[in-house]
Design a protein around this motif. Structure first.
Motif, PDB file in Angstrom:
ATOM      1  N   CYS A 135       0.838  -1.207   0.000  1.00 17.80           N
ATOM      2  CA  CYS A 135       0.000   0.000   0.000  1.00 17.80           C
ATOM      3  C   CYS A 135       0.871   1.255   0.000  1.00 17.80           C
ATOM      4  O   CYS A 135       0.602   2.199  -0.758  1.00 17.80           O
ATOM      5  N   PHE A 161       1.019   3.932  -3.046  1.00 19.32           N
ATOM      6  CA  PHE A 161       0.710   5.338  -2.799  1.00 19.32           C
ATOM      7  C   PHE A 161       1.866   6.238  -3.235  1.00 19.32           C
ATOM      8  O   PHE A 161       1.647   7.274  -3.869  1.00 19.32           O
ATOM      9  N   THR A 206      -5.239   3.469  -4.238  1.00 19.71           N
ATOM     10  CA  THR A 206      -4.325   2.508  -3.640  1.00 19.71           C
ATOM     11  C   THR A 206      -5.097   1.386  -2.947  1.00 19.71           C
ATOM     12  O   THR A 206      -4.768   0.208  -3.105  1.00 19.71           O
ATOM     13  N   GLY A 207      -6.126   1.744  -2.203  1.00 22.05           N
ATOM     14  CA  GLY A 207      -6.951   0.731  -1.538  1.00 22.05           C
ATOM     15  C   GLY A 207      -7.636  -0.194  -2.526  1.00 22.05           C
ATOM     16  O   GLY A 207      -7.695  -1.409  -2.318  1.00 22.05           O
ATOM     17  N   TYR A 212      -4.989  -2.505  -4.096  1.00 21.31           N
ATOM     18  CA  TYR A 212      -4.566  -3.499  -3.111  1.00 21.31           C
ATOM     19  C   TYR A 212      -5.650  -4.569  -2.944  1.00 21.31           C
ATOM     20  O   TYR A 212      -5.349  -5.766  -2.914  1.00 21.31           O
TER      21      TYR A 212
END
Length: 156
Positions: A4, A8, A30-31, A34
């Protein structure tokens, strides 16, 4: 977690500037990336610990690869610029006992990156290599890079 942070930071680098909107949108992207990696690609956070444990050997591999490329460049220049042809081009079939497919692919690409050698085919532990000098090609199983890859495989 490490992935993560990496994603980022990559997001920030690609955007070229840091603003509140870019950071907030970057956290969301990013979340999502992931979550996609975990759900679809089979990524697991324990892989991060394994990579961190092997990081020193990967750095050693990278430095050794750069050094081998420099040495091969010098040797290839000597062969090309020599008035007498003192080389024997050949296609060499090699057996390199590496267990992990990723190690074999890394070795195959490293062979191709090194001037004077090209991996023609790689199936399991067998490599078919076109080399500028037959003796150099036959020495690949004893190469420093192969030893480092074997150490990497042993540190599971």
């Amino acid at each position: 977690m490490l992935m993560c942070v990496f994603l980022f930071l990559l997001w920030l680098i690609f955007n070229g500037r840091v603003t509140l909107e870019i950071c907030l949108f970057g956290i969301v992207v990013t979340g999502l990336v992931y979550a996609f990696c975990v759900a679809v690609l089979g990524y697991h956070p324990r892989n991060e610990r394994r990579v961190l444990g092997r990081l020193g050997r990967y750095l050693q591999y990278g430095v050794t690869l750069v050094w081998e490329i420099v040495k091969a460049n010098v040797q290839t220049m000597k062969v090309i610029l020599s008035p007498k042809a003192a080389y024997r081009p050949a296609v060499v079939r090699l057996q390199v006992p590496l267990e992990e497919a990723s190690s074999r692919v890394l070795l195959s690409n490293s062979i191709t990156l090194t001037p004077g050698t090209v991996t023609i085919r790689q199936q399991e532990e067998e490599f078919l290599v076109l080399c500028l000098d037959k003796d150099g090609g036959e020495a690949i199983p004893d190469w420093n890079l192969v030893r480092i890859l074997k150490k990497l495989e042993g540190s599971k």
